[in-house]
Design a protein around this motif. Structure first.
Motif, PDB file in Angstrom:
ATOM      1  N   TRP A  89       0.984  -1.258   0.138  1.00 54.83           N
ATOM      2  CA  TRP A  89      -0.006   0.017  -0.059  1.00 54.83           C
ATOM      3  C   TRP A  89       0.707   0.949   0.056  1.00 54.83           C
ATOM      4  O   TRP A  89       2.030   1.229   0.810  1.00 54.83           O
ATOM      5  CB  TRP A  89      -0.777  -0.051   1.448  1.00 54.83           C
ATOM      6  N   VAL A  90       0.505   2.196  -0.936  1.00 52.56           N
ATOM      7  CA  VAL A  90       1.454   3.465  -0.983  1.00 52.56           C
ATOM      8  C   VAL A  90       0.431   4.655  -0.879  1.00 52.56           C
ATOM      9  O   VAL A  90      -0.647   4.658  -1.157  1.00 52.56           O
ATOM     10  CB  VAL A  90       2.104   3.594  -2.294  1.00 52.56           C
ATOM     11  N   THR A  91       0.887   5.620  -0.090  1.00 48.13           N
ATOM     12  CA  THR A  91       0.126   6.774  -0.243  1.00 48.13           C
ATOM     13  C   THR A  91       1.053   7.869  -0.752  1.00 48.13           C
ATOM     14  O   THR A  91       2.231   8.168  -0.344  1.00 48.13           O
ATOM     15  CB  THR A  91      -0.184   7.353   1.066  1.00 48.13           C
ATOM     16  N   GLU A  92       0.827   8.585  -1.974  1.00 49.87           N
ATOM     17  CA  GLU A  92       1.467   9.285  -2.660  1.00 49.87           C
ATOM     18  C   GLU A  92       0.666  10.538  -3.447  1.00 49.87           C
ATOM     19  O   GLU A  92      -0.430  10.552  -3.467  1.00 49.87           O
ATOM     20  CB  GLU A  92       2.507   8.652  -3.405  1.00 49.87           C
ATOM     21  N   THR A  93       1.915  11.288  -4.015  1.00 52.87           N
ATOM     22  CA  THR A  93       1.394  12.615  -4.615  1.00 52.87           C
ATOM     23  C   THR A  93       0.791  11.956  -6.045  1.00 52.87           C
ATOM     24  O   THR A  93       0.958  10.741  -6.495  1.00 52.87           O
ATOM     25  CB  THR A  93       2.158  13.766  -4.968  1.00 52.87           C
ATOM     26  N   PRO A  94      -0.146  12.727  -6.871  1.00 56.64           N
ATOM     27  CA  PRO A  94      -0.402  12.282  -8.185  1.00 56.64           C
ATOM     28  C   PRO A  94       0.589  11.851  -9.189  1.00 56.64           C
ATOM     29  O   PRO A  94       0.513  10.831  -9.944  1.00 56.64           O
ATOM     30  CB  PRO A  94      -1.244  13.542  -8.811  1.00 56.64           C
ATOM     31  N   TYR A  95       1.538  12.621  -9.034  1.00 58.22           N
ATOM     32  CA  TYR A  95       2.807  12.102 -10.026  1.00 58.22           C
ATOM     33  C   TYR A  95       3.391  10.663  -9.687  1.00 58.22           C
ATOM     34  O   TYR A  95       3.645  10.275 -10.534  1.00 58.22           O
ATOM     35  CB  TYR A  95       4.005  13.337  -9.832  1.00 58.22           C
ATOM     36  N   THR A  96       3.826  10.642  -8.469  1.00 58.28           N
ATOM     37  CA  THR A  96       4.313   9.212  -8.107  1.00 58.28           C
ATOM     38  C   THR A  96       3.401   8.319  -8.346  1.00 58.28           C
ATOM     39  O   THR A  96       3.447   7.254  -8.806  1.00 58.28           O
ATOM     40  CB  THR A  96       4.717   9.165  -6.516  1.00 58.28           C
ATOM     41  N   THR A  97       2.118   8.626  -8.072  1.00 59.89           N
ATOM     42  CA  THR A  97       0.880   7.474  -8.286  1.00 59.89           C
ATOM     43  C   THR A  97       0.965   7.079  -9.554  1.00 59.89           C
ATOM     44  O   THR A  97       0.786   6.083  -9.927  1.00 59.89           O
ATOM     45  CB  THR A  97      -0.391   7.957  -7.735  1.00 59.89           C
ATOM     46  N   ALA A  98       1.014   7.825 -10.497  1.00 56.35           N
ATOM     47  CA  ALA A  98       0.982   7.858 -11.924  1.00 56.35           C
ATOM     48  C   ALA A  98       2.062   6.912 -12.165  1.00 56.35           C
ATOM     49  O   ALA A  98       1.689   5.865 -13.410  1.00 56.35           O
ATOM     50  CB  ALA A  98       0.996   9.071 -12.790  1.00 56.35           C
ATOM     51  N   ARG A  99       3.144   7.158 -11.750  1.00 58.25           N
ATOM     52  CA  ARG A  99       4.357   6.094 -12.177  1.00 58.25           C
ATOM     53  C   ARG A  99       4.039   4.820 -11.535  1.00 58.25           C
ATOM     54  O   ARG A  99       4.262   3.909 -12.431  1.00 58.25           O
ATOM     55  CB  ARG A  99       5.660   6.694 -11.520  1.00 58.25           C
ATOM     56  N   LEU A 100       3.498   4.607 -10.540  1.00 58.41           N
ATOM     57  CA  LEU A 100       3.284   3.573 -10.094  1.00 58.41           C
ATOM     58  C   LEU A 100       2.351   2.697 -10.803  1.00 58.41           C
ATOM     59  O   LEU A 100       2.360   1.598 -10.931  1.00 58.41           O
ATOM     60  CB  LEU A 100       2.765   3.392  -8.626  1.00 58.41           C
ATOM     61  N   VAL A 101       1.218   3.307 -11.110  1.00 58.69           N
ATOM     62  CA  VAL A 101       0.235   2.779 -11.715  1.00 58.69           C
ATOM     63  C   VAL A 101       0.764   2.494 -13.079  1.00 58.69           C
ATOM     64  O   VAL A 101       0.357   1.213 -13.806  1.00 58.69           O
ATOM     65  CB  VAL A 101      -1.093   3.775 -12.050  1.00 58.69           C
ATOM     66  N   GLN A 102       1.375   3.407 -13.850  1.00 61.01           N
ATOM     67  CA  GLN A 102       1.911   2.830 -15.083  1.00 61.01           C
ATOM     68  C   GLN A 102       3.074   1.947 -15.194  1.00 61.01           C
ATOM     69  O   GLN A 102       3.098   1.025 -15.969  1.00 61.01           O
ATOM     70  CB  GLN A 102       2.440   4.422 -15.689  1.00 61.01           C
ATOM     71  N   GLU A 103       3.758   1.939 -14.160  1.00 57.18           N
ATOM     72  CA  GLU A 103       4.954   1.049 -14.090  1.00 57.18           C
ATOM     73  C   GLU A 103       4.893  -0.357 -13.345  1.00 57.18           C
ATOM     74  O   GLU A 103       5.559  -1.187 -13.552  1.00 57.18           O
ATOM     75  CB  GLU A 103       6.311   1.980 -13.539  1.00 57.18           C
ATOM     76  N   THR A 104       3.984  -0.145 -12.337  1.00 58.36           N
ATOM     77  CA  THR A 104       3.795  -1.514 -11.639  1.00 58.36           C
ATOM     78  C   THR A 104       2.580  -2.367 -11.377  1.00 58.36           C
ATOM     79  O   THR A 104       2.351  -3.320 -10.989  1.00 58.36           O
ATOM     80  CB  THR A 104       4.496  -1.241 -10.174  1.00 58.36           C
ATOM     81  N   GLY A 105       1.632  -1.827 -12.343  1.00 62.99           N
ATOM     82  CA  GLY A 105       0.310  -2.187 -12.171  1.00 62.99           C
ATOM     83  C   GLY A 105      -0.318  -1.980 -10.913  1.00 62.99           C
ATOM     84  O   GLY A 105      -1.177  -2.734 -10.808  1.00 62.99           O
ATOM     85  N   SER A 106       0.002  -0.928 -10.445  1.00 63.60           N
ATOM     86  CA  SER A 106      -0.830  -0.712  -9.153  1.00 63.60           C
ATOM     87  C   SER A 106      -2.041  -0.026  -9.379  1.00 63.60           C
ATOM     88  O   SER A 106      -2.112   0.629 -10.612  1.00 63.60           O
ATOM     89  CB  SER A 106       0.090   0.184  -8.052  1.00 63.60           C
ATOM     90  N   ARG A 107      -3.074  -0.098  -8.405  1.00 57.81           N
ATOM     91  CA  ARG A 107      -4.349   0.584  -8.577  1.00 57.81           C
ATOM     92  C   ARG A 107      -4.553   1.516  -7.571  1.00 57.81           C
ATOM     93  O   ARG A 107      -4.369   1.398  -6.426  1.00 57.81           O
ATOM     94  CB  ARG A 107      -5.252  -0.503  -8.488  1.00 57.81           C
ATOM     95  N   ALA A 108      -5.024   2.884  -7.875  1.00 56.45           N
ATOM     96  CA  ALA A 108      -5.229   3.818  -7.265  1.00 56.45           C
ATOM     97  C   ALA A 108      -6.864   3.464  -6.615  1.00 56.45           C
ATOM     98  O   ALA A 108      -7.778   3.161  -7.117  1.00 56.45           O
ATOM     99  CB  ALA A 108      -5.283   5.217  -7.927  1.00 56.45           C
ATOM    100  N   LEU A 109      -6.811   3.564  -5.131  1.00 55.07           N
ATOM    101  CA  LEU A 109      -8.065   3.225  -4.486  1.00 55.07           C
ATOM    102  C   LEU A 109      -8.925   4.529  -4.089  1.00 55.07           C
ATOM    103  O   LEU A 109     -10.116   4.382  -4.486  1.00 55.07           O
ATOM    104  CB  LEU A 109      -7.613   2.385  -3.035  1.00 55.07           C
ATOM    105  N   VAL A 110      -8.091   5.389  -3.478  1.00 58.28           N
ATOM    106  CA  VAL A 110      -9.066   6.520  -3.155  1.00 58.28           C
ATOM    107  C   VAL A 110      -8.129   7.989  -3.240  1.00 58.28           C
ATOM    108  O   VAL A 110      -7.076   7.840  -3.390  1.00 58.28           O
ATOM    109  CB  VAL A 110      -9.582   6.493  -1.733  1.00 58.28           C
ATOM    110  N   LYS A 111      -9.055   9.066  -2.996  1.00 56.75           N
ATOM    111  CA  LYS A 111      -8.054  10.095  -3.146  1.00 56.75           C
ATOM    112  C   LYS A 111      -7.966  10.646  -1.824  1.00 56.75           C
ATOM    113  O   LYS A 111      -8.845  10.442  -0.907  1.00 56.75           O
ATOM    114  CB  LYS A 111      -8.847  11.358  -3.958  1.00 56.75           C
ATOM    115  N   LYS A 112      -6.918  11.200  -1.370  1.00 56.97           N
ATOM    116  CA  LYS A 112      -6.758  11.741   0.028  1.00 56.97           C
ATOM    117  C   LYS A 112      -6.569  13.114   0.176  1.00 56.97           C
ATOM    118  O   LYS A 112      -5.854  13.770  -0.661  1.00 56.97           O
ATOM    119  CB  LYS A 112      -5.400  10.959   0.687  1.00 56.97           C
TER     120      LYS A 112
END
Lengths: 303, 711
Positions: A89-112
């Motif tokens: 589980w990761v909590t991050e800014t949109p920029y890093t989240t975008a990288r995780l989503v794009q590079e690791t197949g992670s999935r954004a769950l909620v906005k904080k």
């Protein structure tokens, strides 16, 4: 005979080892790992730990027997850890989240709503009396961004400038001049320096999000009144809670549900500790679009 | 008034004083040292603390700024103003600073520590303390309590910026000063405490000192006290003690010395006691011892009904033994007397009563104390026994001596309440016994005292009388029966006592005769009579003067010589001086008187027998001694007319005529007597009827008248 025996024994040991591993994986519990990129590990650890423990307790049914907070210096290290299955589980800014989503197949769950901000915008500002009135005036001058991993103070302003048709060239020192016709940029390392550099005319302009701008600890009012905003970007989500592939989908769903049910009325202290979070909000399609569309510049990560 | 303290007190006070002086000196020395220490340390402390503090602050500040510089090197290089600001901010929280600037090689301010870095880019030198440089050279200087530093920031060993800082160290330095002051105050307090402690110790120690000095002194002087106490006891008469303390130190030696002295004293005391209380001749207790014992007994018996008797024993005629047999024989006699008396008393004691006491008072006087006597008869019985014991003649060197004794007895408490009274009264009683014919005893009677008193008065008064001319001579003329003219006179001694008037010769002459005063009185009479005789011889060259010589004086050759010398010196014609002696005195001292009479006769002095016919006469002597005349006693003359004395007078006249000597009739009172005596052939006449005794002047006058009548 002996060769056969050796083979059999080797095989037996191999099977035994595998069986043991499998057995231990299914039987022995593991901690729920929450991760973040951090330059201030001590502060951040303290901020993340209570929420991680709370959620781990709630997810015990999924084999989590505790919480672990892991902080990484760079996005690359974080991504490597996710790829190794070490982070749930990761909590991050949109920029890093975008990288995780794009590079690791992670999935954004909620906005904080980090720091009480539901969303934020990037401000490009200059020193009053510098003669700079618009973005075009920045050509052949320097602009200070905060940090290569910063969404609001790097990715977003850089994209804004590039979309406006300007060419940006990275600089190493403030004394260094940008190649002609380009806008030189360098990193101020933190928000406060960003404002000071502009104020002391070390650079021509700076970029900060509206939250930092209005924070007197980061931009002292005496300095702020000497500065002038020349550009305001649209609003973007402040932060995302992301599940990595290591977190089973049902657990991820449960995490999403849990986070969305947390509100100030019931969990005020927990939320306040968790980076002054006001609330969690469901992901909207535009948010997903943003995360997918965001062009991730990995060049700065090597700095 | 000067108070006298005991040696112990004085010694302990002295010891205490010495200790006190030592203690005070010590206290003063310590106090002085403390003061000196304090004076120096106060000075050192402050400057030392301040200097140390400055050094420390200096080093601290240099290190701090150096570390800051190293720490800020990257930040300055990267112009990370917020980081610099944070560091400076941190530093501000750590140190009081006048200012802190980070400046570049040109002296331009990179950071001034403020949030907004308001002096950014300005020339730092205008903000620095005068004297501080704005270059990259390290610099350090103090201005009062402020420290100004310039410390370069290096990159790769090359300075490219610097930190200029002004520290305000007033607070720590002030603290240092305060600490120093506090330290000093602490020291002062400590010194005061030490001083108080010393003083307190002194105050506590002083009485302790006094007490222990007293105890020590007392303990050391205990032998002295013992010696003193024993000396006092010894002086008070305790004899059963020793001064030897049985120790070897100085006091022990003093004790032994005192003990030797005591033993010497005891020895001489015993000797003295023996000498003082023992008679050397008889080894009996002496007078002193007897009086002592008598006193003791009287003291003891004062409160009790206790009677005792004192017998005063005087040997009769002991003087003659001494004179004739010599003193050695006399002493032997005394020893024998003592033995016999002691023997009798011993016998008496063994029978009836406790031991009686025999003592010799001196000369021939013994005294006996008879205890537990109930009646005078008991004492008389013993007196008789004692007297009888002495009646047996004493055989001394082959010669027998018969003596007797006269005893006077007093009974206590009838005859006196003091020892001297008892003894004196016993003496008086003895005297009385002797007066009544010797060899007897007499109990004391109060009137005896009067007799003795009178006797003593006369004996003592005669000397005064001679000295002050209370004595004088009256002269009674002696007439010739035939011519009726005065041929001579008899000198008669008279005493005009200043208190008692004219004393009767009958009273005082026997007393004088008994005493040794007779010689002196005889001399006086002879001297005066001879002087007067000379004036009478001038009137009548044939005048003869008679003086009476007592029997007691007759045997004294000194008187004989005196009278012979007197006659010689005064060139008296022969037969002008006559000596009258009584028959009895002549016979009693026959041998010695014979010698004297012969000498007087040969010297031309006439000898007459006085009171002839009343005593015993040796007719042979009357002849052989060439007596010049007889004086017929007045008793014969008195009885001449009415009595029967005429044949006696006739016989006496016949005797005188046969011896060819003269006769004088004494005591003629009437003409009838005179006529008859003349007729009987008496040559000379004397008596009141013719002429009373008269002073010299009257006699001279009478003679002159006679001469004139004849002329």
């Amino acid at each position: 005979m002996s060769r056969l025996l050796t083979f059999l024994l080797t095989q037996a040991v191999q099977y035994l080892t595998l069986a043991t591993l499998l057995l231990s994986a299914s039987v022995s519990a593991q901690p729920l790992v929450l991760a973040q990129i951090s330059e201030r590990p001590k502060k951040d650890y303290a901020e993340l730990r209570p929420m991680a423990s709370y959620i781990a307790d709630q997810l015990s049914e999924f084999g989590f027997d505790g919480a672990e907070v892991r902080l990484f210096r760079t996005a690359d290290e974080l991504i490597a850890a996710i790829r190794a299955g070490e982070v749930h589980w990761v909590t991050e800014t949109p920029y890093t989240t975008a990288r995780l989503v794009q590079e690791t197949g992670s999935r954004a769950l909620v906005k904080k709503w980090k720091n009480g901000q539901r969303q934020y915008q990037t401000l490009i500002y200059t020193r009053e009396g510098s003669g700079i009135k618009e973005l075009a005036d920045l050509v052949n001058r320097q602009i200070a961004f905060e940090h290569p991993y910063s969404f609001s103070s790097y990715y977003l302003p850089k994209r804004i400038l590039e979309r406006s048709g300007f060419t940006l060239s990275p600089l190493h020192k403030a004394t260094e001049l940008p190649p002609s016709g380009t806008i030189g940029y360098l990193f101020s390392r933190n928000e406060k320096n960003n404002a000071l550099w502009v104020d002391k005319a070390i650079v021509a302009a700076g970029a900060l999000n509206d939250g930092d701008w209005n924070n007197p600890d980061r931009v002292p009012p005496t300095i702020r009144q000497r500065l002038r905003i020349i550009y305001r970007s649209p609003f973007y989500p402040r932060a995302f809670e992301t599940a990595t592939p290591a977190l089973p989908p049902d657990a991820a769903q449960r995490l999403q549900q849990l986070l969305l049910t947390l509100d100030r009325a019931s969990h005020s202290a927990l939320l306040e500790r968790y980076e002054h979070t006001e609330a969690f909000a469901p992901i909207e399609p535009t948010d997903l679009q943003l995360l997918h569309d965001m062009v991730v510049d990995t060049g700065g990560a090597k700095r | 008034m000067k108070r006298k303290f005991s040696v112990i007190t004085r010694l302990s006070i002295l010891l205490t004083l010495v200790s006190a002086v030592i203690m005070v000196t010590l206290i003063m020395a310590v106090d002085d040292a403390l003061k000196e220490y304090r004076r120096q340390s106060a000075h050192i402390d402050q400057s030392y603390l301040t200097d140390t503090m400055r050094e420390q602050l200096e080093r601290d500040a240099s290190l701090l700024i150096k570390a800051l510089g190293d720490n800020l090197s990257d930040a300055v290089y990267q112009q990370d103003l917020s980081s610099i600001g944070n560091s400076l901010e941190d530093l501000r929280g750590y140190r009081e600073m006048d200012y802190i600037y980070v400046h570049d090689a040109d002296g331009r301010i990179i950071h001034d520590g403020s949030l907004a870095i308001n002096h950014y880019g300005e020339d730092v030198s205008s903000y620095l303390h005068p004297g501080s440089t704005s270059g990259l050279q390290p610099q350090l200087h103090w201005a009062g309590s402020h420290l100004y530093l310039n410390s370069p920031i290096t990159a790769g060993g090359e300075p490219f910026a610097a930190i200029a800082v002004g520290f305000d160290f007033s607070a720590p330095l002030q603290i240092a000063v305060e600490r120093a002051e506090a330290l000093e105050a602490n020291e002062l307090e400590m010194f005061q405490a030490v001083r108080s402690a010393l003083l307190l110790t002194f105050i506590i120690l002083l009485p302790v000192c006094l007490l222990s000095a007293r105890i020590l002194t007392r303990r050391m002087l205990t032998p002295l006290t013992t010696l003193t106490e024993r000396s006092i006891r010894y002086a008070d008469g305790e004899r059963d003690l020793s001064f030897d303390l049985q120790r070897e130190d100085e006091l022990g030696r003093l004790g032994r010395a005192l003990e030797r002295m005591r033993l010497g004293l005891e020895e001489s005391h015993d000797q003295v006691h023996q000498m003082a209380y023992e008679d050397t001749v008889t080894s009996l207790p002496n007078r002193r011892s007897f009086q002592h014992k008598l006193n003791e007994i009287m003291h003891r018996s004062a409160s009790m009904d206790y009677r005792f008797a004192v017998l005063f024993i005087d040997l009769d005629h002991f003087k003659q033994v001494n004179d004739t047999a010599g003193h050695a024989q006399g002493d032997q006699l005394l020893r024998e007397v003592a033995r016999r008396l002691g023997q009798i008393l011993k016998e008496q004691r063994s029978r009836r009563r406790p031991e009686s006491l025999l003592a010799r008072l001196g000369g021939d006087e013994f005294v006996v104390l008879l205890p537990a006597i109930e009646t005078g008869e008991e004492a008389a019985e013993i007196a008789r026994a004692l007297s009888a014991a002495l009646n047996t003649p004493f055989l001394l060197s082959g010669q027998y001596f018969s003596i007797s004794c006269s005893i006077g007895i007093t009974l206590y408490p009838d005859d006196g309440v003091s020892s001297s009274e008892i003894l004196k009264h016993a003496d008086i009683a003895m005297y009385s016994a002797k007066q009544h014919g010797r060899n007897q005893f007499a109990f004391f009677q109060p009137q005896m005292t009067e007799e003795i008193r009178e006797r003593l008065e006369i004996q003592q008064g005669i000397r005064e009388a001679i000295k002050h001319d209370y004595l004088f001579l009256d002269y009674q003329p002696i007439y010739c029966m035939r011519s009726g003219r005065i041929l001579g006179a008899e000198a008669l001694l008279r005493w005009r006592h200043p208190q008692h008037g004219l004393l009767s010769p009958a009273r005082f002459i026997p007393i004088i005769e008994e005493s040794d005063l007779i010689e002196e009185v005889t001399r006086w009479v002879a001297q005066r009579a001879v002087t007067d005789l000379q004036s009478l011889l001038e009137l009548n060259p044939a005048f003869s003067l008679s003086i009476n010589i007592s029997g007691a004086a007759l045997h004294q050759s000194s008187i004989c010589d005196f009278i012979c010398d007197l006659k010689q010196q005064q060139n008296l014609p022969d037969d002008s001086l006559c000596i009258e002696i009584t028959e009895t005195s002549m016979i009693t001292h026959l041998e010695s008187s014979e010698n004297a009479l012969r000498r007087w006769k040969s010297a031309g002095i006439e000898i007459w027998i006085d009171d002839f016919g009343t005593g015993y006469s040796s007719l042979a002597y009357l002849n052989s001694l060439s007596i010049d005349g007889l004086k017929i006693d007045r008793s014969f003359v008195h009885n001449l007319i009415d009595g029967h004395s005429r044949p006696l007078i006739d016989a006496m006249v016949a005797l005188a005529e046969s011896l060819s000597i003269h006769t004088v009739a004494e005591g003629i009172e009437t003409e009838q007597q005179l006529a008859l005596l003349r007729k009987m052939g008496v040559h000379l006449a004397q008596g009141f009827g013719l002429a009373r005794p008269m002073p010299l002047l009257d006699l001279q006058q009478k003679i002159r008248l006679e001469i004139e009548e004849t002329a």
